[in-house]
Every structure is written in structure tokens, then in C-alpha cells.
Design a protein around this motif. Structure first.
Motif, PDB file in Angstrom:
ATOM      1  N   ALA A  85      39.479  -8.724 -19.334  1.00 10.56           N
ATOM      2  CA  ALA A  85      38.983  -7.427 -19.100  1.00 10.56           C
ATOM      3  C   ALA A  85      39.377  -6.708 -17.691  1.00 10.56           C
ATOM      4  CB  ALA A  85      37.422  -7.594 -18.758  1.00 10.56           C
ATOM      5  N   GLY A  86      40.163  -7.498 -16.769  1.00 10.87           N
ATOM      6  CA  GLY A  86      40.537  -6.934 -15.445  1.00 10.87           C
ATOM      7  C   GLY A  86      39.402  -6.590 -14.543  1.00 10.87           C
ATOM      8  N   LYS A  87      38.344  -7.457 -14.601  1.00  5.32           N
ATOM      9  CA  LYS A  87      37.163  -7.501 -13.982  1.00  5.32           C
ATOM     10  C   LYS A  87      37.058  -8.394 -12.817  1.00  5.32           C
ATOM     11  CE  LYS A  87      35.903  -3.574 -15.744  1.00  5.32           C
ATOM     12  NZ  LYS A  87      35.653  -2.457 -14.888  1.00  5.32           N
TER      13      LYS A  87
ATOM     14  N   GLY B 288      32.854  -4.672 -19.919  1.00  6.58           N
ATOM     15  CA  GLY B 288      33.400  -3.831 -18.927  1.00  6.58           C
ATOM     16  C   GLY B 288      32.829  -3.902 -17.483  1.00  6.58           C
ATOM     17  N   LYS B 289      32.118  -5.034 -17.207  1.00  3.83           N
ATOM     18  CA  LYS B 289      30.976  -5.258 -15.940  1.00  3.83           C
ATOM     19  C   LYS B 289      31.823  -6.316 -15.138  1.00  3.83           C
ATOM     20  CE  LYS B 289      27.950  -2.251 -17.791  1.00  3.83           C
ATOM     21  NZ  LYS B 289      27.901  -1.048 -17.660  1.00  3.83           N
TER      22      LYS B 289
ATOM     23  N   VAL C  10      27.088  -7.201 -12.870  1.00  2.00           N
ATOM     24  CA  VAL C  10      26.058  -7.896 -13.403  1.00  2.00           C
ATOM     25  C   VAL C  10      26.031  -9.123 -12.740  1.00  2.00           C
ATOM     26  CG1 VAL C  10      25.079  -8.956 -15.597  1.00  2.00           C
ATOM     27  CG2 VAL C  10      26.076  -6.660 -15.827  1.00  2.00           C
ATOM     28  N   VAL C  11      24.739  -9.746 -12.482  1.00  2.00           N
ATOM     29  CA  VAL C  11      24.500 -10.874 -11.612  1.00  2.00           C
ATOM     30  C   VAL C  11      23.641 -11.693 -12.388  1.00  2.00           C
ATOM     31  CG1 VAL C  11      23.387 -11.996  -9.756  1.00  2.00           C
ATOM     32  CG2 VAL C  11      24.448  -9.905  -9.187  1.00  2.00           C
ATOM     33  N   VAL C  12      24.281 -12.868 -12.974  1.00  2.00           N
ATOM     34  CA  VAL C  12      23.544 -13.808 -13.973  1.00  2.00           C
ATOM     35  C   VAL C  12      22.631 -14.879 -13.151  1.00  2.00           C
ATOM     36  CG1 VAL C  12      23.843 -15.411 -15.972  1.00  2.00           C
ATOM     37  CG2 VAL C  12      25.466 -13.249 -15.464  1.00  2.00           C
TER      38      VAL C  12
END
Length: 352
Positions: free
Chosen positions: A115-117, A89-90, A69-71
Motif C-alpha cells: 500500500a505504500g503506507k 489506504g490508511k 487508523v490506530v488499532v
């Protein structure tokens, strides 16, 4: 997630989303612009017909096909959307500024850790042609011991436009808009300063948000001046760097933004090559100063950012801009605001 292609959801299709993020994502092998959250349905359909248009962020967060996801929304929503996306989870890229406040940015970084993201902030001007050239000159010792760096991002926009960036409100104004670029570049070159002195002002008639900044970073010997103004007709200067062995003077901005605005895409002939390379002045053995005609002029490479994000997600390792380095830039943004509010120098203290 496909082993070969990451599906990207872009949130926001204003200037940042339309001009910067969408074209760079679309041009990066291994990334697919899968969805765009925006009300600009017709514009997105014309620009990126393969992308799904969504009305709400929740639609992409609930979509198991979306990997990244790009904010690219107004500044006051960066942190809330980024945190929610990480919790869903993204992986996340946030446009600069990271957040409105350092504590808010820290909360986003903690959400990524839990989240490990992958979390990265879009400090794309680390890949400007002039900045890459300056960094190469400093790494090679071409300027000797640097005493002064002047970093300008000036404009001549005497009329106050009716847009959120120029209206009073959280995250508005020139220091939040351009300050993160200049602050991040200075930190990349020289690390944290000892202290900060800032003057943030409103100079245009009718201004309700900061449209001028002059920020000094004090190091033991070095002084770094970050400057941005909106009433500068002769706004050509970008860098002036002075050291014991020479100076480097650069006029004009990196060409990649103008290329993207014009509809050109990475891979176009001459991409990133600056038509106004800087001038390197060297000090001779006799103390004379002369221009070096063989000075380097590296091309800009914004595509390297999203290629690095892709690799960090698919193969592990650090993203091209880490959350930790972006937190440091946020700390500098806040220190300047404290300095301006108190009309004094403030010590720069950052504990991570």
C-alpha cells in the motif's frame, strides 16, 4: 489529508485506547482525534467531544478524511483490522502485540509495503524514563561490559479479574500483555540473542491464562532475564544491570501511565520525571563499589512516539518503531512459547 493536520481514527476505547492512545494523539500537534470506533458513546463524548463515534470499523475505513487508523482492540483482532485498514489506504499504528503469530505480523507488514503506507507498532516503553536512562548509561560505557540484565514487570494481583486479558484464548495472558514490552527493550539494547529459555506458567488459583513468565535470553557472555509475575507483593524491582564497571538498580515503574490514568496530559509540569530514579554503583580503581550521586535520570517521553509517527507520514522517513523491529519482537515472543512448550532452550533464528 491536510498539509498541517492528520485526522486519526482510534479503533477501541478500552484501557489501551482510553488511557494511552487517545490522550497522546490529542496532545500531539499535527494530529486530530477525528473518530473513535466503540460502543462507549457517552464516555467518548465526555472525554473527546470533538470526535465522531462510529459503531463499525468500516465507517472510518470508508471515510476519505481519515489519514491514520490506530488499532487498540483485543489482541486477536490487531492483525485483521490493521491489514484491512492498510488495504483501504490508511496509515496504521497497532498496539502491542503486533499480532498473534509472526506469520500474521509478516502479512500485515507486507500489506503496508504494497500500500505504500506507514505502519508502526506502539512499543511506547522505549520512551520510559528508566529505559532512556539505562540506554544512556550503556551508550556512555558507565557499566563497562554488561554481564547480566534483569528486567522485571511484576504485580500483586492475586484475584483473577474477569477480562479478556486474563481468560484463556488467543493473545491472552501476561506474556502477550507485558512480554512484548520487555522483549522489545532487550532487543533494542542488545540485538537478537543466540537462544531463549522460557518458563510460562499459571500460578493464581483459577487462572486460565499465563500469569507468570521467566525468560532467559542467552548471548555469548551476557544473560538477559525477563520476568513478570502476578503474585509478587514486593514488586518494586524494575531493572538490575551488572557490568564490569558497575551496577544500575532501578525500583518503581515509569510515571507516565499513572499520570495519564489520573487525567494529566503531556506538557504538565514535570511530565515524565521519575520520582524514584535508579542508583548507579561504580567500581573504583581499588575494586571498591560506591554509589554515584551524579548519575543521570532522564525524563520519560511517550509523546515522542506519536510525534515520530506524524513526521514519518508528513515528511517521509522511518516511523519511531518500524515494522521490521516489531517483527523481531514477535519472533522472540514465539521463540519463548516454543521453549516453554518443549521445556528446553531453543535457538533464536530470525530471517526477517
Amino acid at each position: 489529508m491536510s498539509p498541517d493536520v492528520l485526522n486519526v481514527a482510534l479503533v477501541g476505547y478500552g484501557l489501551a485506547g482510553r488511557v494511552f492512545h487517545a490522550p497522546l494523539v490529542a496532545a500531539t500537534p499535527g494530529l486530530r482525534l477525528h473518530s473513535v470506533v466503540s460502543s462507549r458513546t457517552a464516555e467518548i463524548a465526555a472525554d473527546h467531544p470533538q470526535a465522531r463515534v462510529c459503531a463499525q470499523v468500516a465507517e472510518v475505513l470508508e471515510d476519505q478524511a481519515v489519514d491514520l487508523v490506530v488499532v487498540a482492540t483485543p489482541n486477536d483482532s490487531h492483525a485483521p483490522i490493521a491489514r484491512t485498514a492498510l488495504q483501504a489506504g490508511k496509515h496504521v499504528v497497532v498496539d502491542k502485540p503486533f499480532a498473534l503469530h509472526l506469520d500474521e505480523a509478516r502479512a500485515v507488514a507486507e500489506a503496508a509495503r504494497q500500500a505504500g503506507k506507514v505502519l508502526s507498532v506502539f512499543h511506547n516503553r522505549r520512551w520510559d524514563a528508566d529505559f532512556l536512562t539505562l540506554r544512556a548509561l550503556l551508550d556512555a560505557g558507565a557499566l563497562g561490559e554488561v554481564a547480566e540484565l534483569h528486567s522485571h514487570f511484576d504485580r500483586f494481583r492475586p484475584q483473577v479479574p474477569d477480562r479478556w486479558r486474563d481468560r484463556a484464548g488467543p493473545g491472552a495472558g501476561l506474556w502477550y500483555d507485558l512480554g512484548p514490552h520487555l522483549a522489545d527493550q532487550a532487543l533494542q539494547l542488545f540485538g537478537p540473542p543466540l537462544a531463549v529459555t522460557a518458563d510460562l506458567g499459571m500460578q493464581r488459583h483459577g487462572a486460565t491464562a499465563v500469569d507468570y513468565f521467566h525468560v532467559q535470553l542467552r548471548y555469548p557472555r551476557l544473560r538477559v532475564l525477563l520476568h513478570g509475575g502476578s503474585l509478587v507483593p514486593g514488586h518494586g524491582l524494575r531493572f538490575a544491570v551488572h557490568g564490569s564497571a558497575g551496577s544500575w538498580i532501578k525500583h518503581g515503574l515509569d510515571p507516565q501511565e499513572d499520570a495519564l490514568r489520573a487525567g494529566l496530559r503531556p506538557g504538565h509540569g514535570g511530565w515524565g520525571r521519575d520520582p524514584r530514579p535508579g542508583s548507579l554503583l561504580r567500581v573504583g580503581a581499588d575494586g571498591s563499589v560506591a554509589e554515584d550521586a551524579a548519575a543521570p535520570a532522564l525524563p520519560g517521553n511517550w509523546p515522542a512516539y506519536y510525534a515520530g509517527v506524524r513526521d514519518a507520514i508528513l515528511h517521509g522517513g522511518l516511523p519511531p518503531v518500524t515494522a521490521e523491529s516489531a517483527l523481531l519482537a514477535m519472533a522472540l515472543i514465539e521463540a519463548a512459547q516454543r521453549s516453554d512448550a518443549g521445556r528446553r532452550e531453543v535457538a533464536f533464528e530470525y530471517s526477517g
